[in-house]
Design an enzyme around this catalytic site. Structure first.
Site, PDB file in Angstrom:
ATOM      1  N   LYS A  97       0.814  -1.228   0.000  1.00 21.52           N
ATOM      2  CA  LYS A  97       0.000   0.000   0.000  1.00 21.52           C
ATOM      3  C   LYS A  97       0.849   1.281   0.000  1.00 21.52           C
ATOM      4  CE  LYS A  97      -3.944  -2.239   2.245  1.00 21.52           C
ATOM      5  NZ  LYS A  97      -4.999  -2.112   3.283  1.00 21.52           N
ATOM      6  N   THR A 137      -5.163  -7.207  10.725  1.00 23.02           N
ATOM      7  CA  THR A 137      -5.505  -5.961  10.010  1.00 23.02           C
ATOM      8  C   THR A 137      -5.076  -4.736  10.811  1.00 23.02           C
ATOM      9  OG1 THR A 137      -7.414  -7.085   9.049  1.00 23.02           O
ATOM     10  CG2 THR A 137      -7.406  -4.677   8.942  1.00 23.02           C
ATOM     11  N   GLU A 143      -9.703 -11.360  -7.429  1.00 23.93           N
ATOM     12  CA  GLU A 143      -8.826 -10.187  -7.327  1.00 23.93           C
ATOM     13  C   GLU A 143      -7.666 -10.281  -8.318  1.00 23.93           C
ATOM     14  OE1 GLU A 143      -9.671  -9.201  -2.589  1.00 23.93           O
ATOM     15  OE2 GLU A 143      -7.663  -9.810  -3.209  1.00 23.93           O
ATOM     16  N   ARG A 156       2.757  -6.299   9.260  1.00 26.35           N
ATOM     17  CA  ARG A 156       2.031  -5.167   9.849  1.00 26.35           C
ATOM     18  C   ARG A 156       2.612  -4.766  11.205  1.00 26.35           C
ATOM     19  NH1 ARG A 156      -3.669  -7.485   7.618  1.00 26.35           N
ATOM     20  NH2 ARG A 156      -3.896  -6.142   5.791  1.00 26.35           N
ATOM     21  N   ASN A 215      -1.995   0.222   6.652  1.00 22.97           N
ATOM     22  CA  ASN A 215      -1.493  -1.043   7.226  1.00 22.97           C
ATOM     23  C   ASN A 215      -0.606  -1.823   6.254  1.00 22.97           C
ATOM     24  OD1 ASN A 215      -3.491  -2.000   5.563  1.00 22.97           O
ATOM     25  ND2 ASN A 215      -4.556  -3.205   7.115  1.00 22.97           N
ATOM     26  N   ARG A 244      -1.525 -14.359   4.682  1.00 26.04           N
ATOM     27  CA  ARG A 244      -2.217 -13.666   5.778  1.00 26.04           C
ATOM     28  C   ARG A 244      -1.474 -13.825   7.106  1.00 26.04           C
ATOM     29  NH1 ARG A 244      -6.936 -11.448   4.523  1.00 26.04           N
ATOM     30  NH2 ARG A 244      -7.910 -11.643   6.570  1.00 26.04           N
ATOM     31  N   TYR A 301     -12.396  -2.263  -3.960  1.00 26.49           N
ATOM     32  CA  TYR A 301     -12.934  -2.384  -2.592  1.00 26.49           C
ATOM     33  C   TYR A 301     -14.460  -2.299  -2.560  1.00 26.49           C
ATOM     34  CZ  TYR A 301      -8.342  -2.322  -0.296  1.00 26.49           C
ATOM     35  OH  TYR A 301      -7.077  -2.648   0.160  1.00 26.49           O
ATOM     36  N   HIS A 361      -2.238  -5.502   1.601  1.00 29.13           N
ATOM     37  CA  HIS A 361      -3.532  -6.191   1.471  1.00 29.13           C
ATOM     38  C   HIS A 361      -3.241  -7.611   1.009  1.00 29.13           C
ATOM     39  CE1 HIS A 361      -7.578  -7.269   0.110  1.00 29.13           C
ATOM     40  NE2 HIS A 361      -6.987  -7.750  -0.973  1.00 29.13           N
ATOM     41  N   PHE A 397     -15.643   3.451   6.684  1.00 32.71           N
ATOM     42  CA  PHE A 397     -14.282   3.851   6.323  1.00 32.71           C
ATOM     43  C   PHE A 397     -14.028   3.828   4.814  1.00 32.71           C
ATOM     44  CE2 PHE A 397     -14.220  -0.696   7.500  1.00 32.71           C
ATOM     45  CZ  PHE A 397     -13.712  -1.278   6.338  1.00 32.71           C
TER      46      PHE A 397
HETATM   47  P1  CMP Z   1      -7.496  -4.585   3.537  1.00 31.15           P
HETATM   48  O1  CMP Z   1      -7.075  -5.979   3.795  1.00 31.15           O
HETATM   49  O2  CMP Z   1      -6.843  -3.887   2.407  1.00 31.15           O
HETATM   50  O3  CMP Z   1      -9.088  -4.550   3.319  1.00 31.15           O
HETATM   51  C1  CMP Z   1      -9.880  -3.417   3.589  1.00 31.15           C
HETATM   52  C2  CMP Z   1      -9.112  -2.340   4.291  1.00 31.15           C
HETATM   53  O4  CMP Z   1      -9.869  -1.346   4.936  1.00 31.15           O
HETATM   54  C3  CMP Z   1      -8.304  -2.964   5.411  1.00 31.15           C
HETATM   55  O5  CMP Z   1      -7.252  -3.737   4.871  1.00 31.15           O
HETATM   56  C4  CMP Z   1      -7.892  -1.745   6.213  1.00 31.15           C
HETATM   57  O6  CMP Z   1      -6.650  -1.207   5.807  1.00 31.15           O
HETATM   58  C5  CMP Z   1      -8.966  -0.721   5.855  1.00 31.15           C
HETATM   59  N1  CMP Z   1      -9.681  -0.232   7.031  1.00 31.15           N
HETATM   60  C6  CMP Z   1      -9.738   1.047   7.407  1.00 31.15           C
HETATM   61  N2  CMP Z   1     -10.469   1.159   8.527  1.00 31.15           N
HETATM   62  C7  CMP Z   1     -10.886  -0.069   8.873  1.00 31.15           C
HETATM   63  C8  CMP Z   1     -11.663  -0.597   9.944  1.00 31.15           C
HETATM   64  N3  CMP Z   1     -12.177   0.200  10.894  1.00 31.15           N
HETATM   65  N4  CMP Z   1     -11.888  -1.933   9.978  1.00 31.15           N
HETATM   66  C9  CMP Z   1     -11.372  -2.745   9.011  1.00 31.15           C
HETATM   67  N5  CMP Z   1     -10.621  -2.294   7.965  1.00 31.15           N
HETATM   68  C10 CMP Z   1     -10.374  -0.970   7.914  1.00 31.15           C
END
Ligand code: CMP
Length: 140
Positions: free
Chosen positions: A11, A93, A128, A104, A114, A87, A51, A117, A59
């Site tokens: 990212k 996350t 994807e 992370r 973070n 993962r 997304y 992905h 968010f």
């Molecule tokens: P990712 O795995 O890219 O999938 C969705 C993304 O939303 C997640 O990682 C986070 O970086 C982002 N995100 C931002 N805020 C939140 C939240 N409150 N809960 C979960 N994901 C979030």
């Protein structure tokens, strides 16, 4: 164990801090192979489509703004149980919950910034990967 493919994205927070190599080293050290890779800047439409599953989440707009704020590195990873392996190496996350030594825990700045992905299932990985790469761009 089955050989699988998964989609990985480095990212904008990580490309900005010039740590893509350190992140890829963790993926390769876990036994994953990078079999496709490109560094791009996402458009708003591309980020919204990628997304789309989160479009009702509070968010969503911030996530799209963040993911278009700088370059990302999209990659296809291949290896034993690639979805789960990726993962595990990524960590939780929210970096506050991520196990020591994960990407992370070491690199993420916040739940939004973070660093990476990773697809959350083999089915989503296939979708994807098809969204981000053509067959000819994937060289196993
Ligand atoms: P990712 O795995 O890219 O999938 C969705 C993304 O939303 C997640 O990682 C986070 O970086 C982002 N995100 C931002 N805020 C939140 C939240 N409150 N809960 C979960 N994901 C979030």
């Amino acid at each position: 164990m089955a050989t699988e493919r998964t989609l990985s994205i480095i990212k904008p927070d990580a490309t900005r801090r010039n740590v893509t190599g350190k992140i890829i080293d963790k993926l390769e050290s876990a036994g994953l192979r990078v079999i496709a890779q490109k560094r791009v800047r996402w458009s708003q439409a591309y980020a919204e489509a990628f997304y789309a599953v989160h479009k009702e989440r509070p968010f969503f707009n911030d996530l799209v703004a963040f993911m278009t704020s700088g370059p990302v590195v999209m990659q296809v990873l291949e290896g034993d149980d690639a979805v789960a392996t990726n993962r595990k190496v990524m960590g939780a996350t929210n970096p506050a919950d991520a196990e020591a030594g994960t990407i992370r825990a070491d690199f993420a700045e916040s739940i939004e910034a973070n660093s990476v992905h990773g697809s959350d299932s083999a089915e989503n990985a296939a979708a994807e990967i098809a969204q981000c790469f053509s067959e000819g761009e994937i060289v196993g």
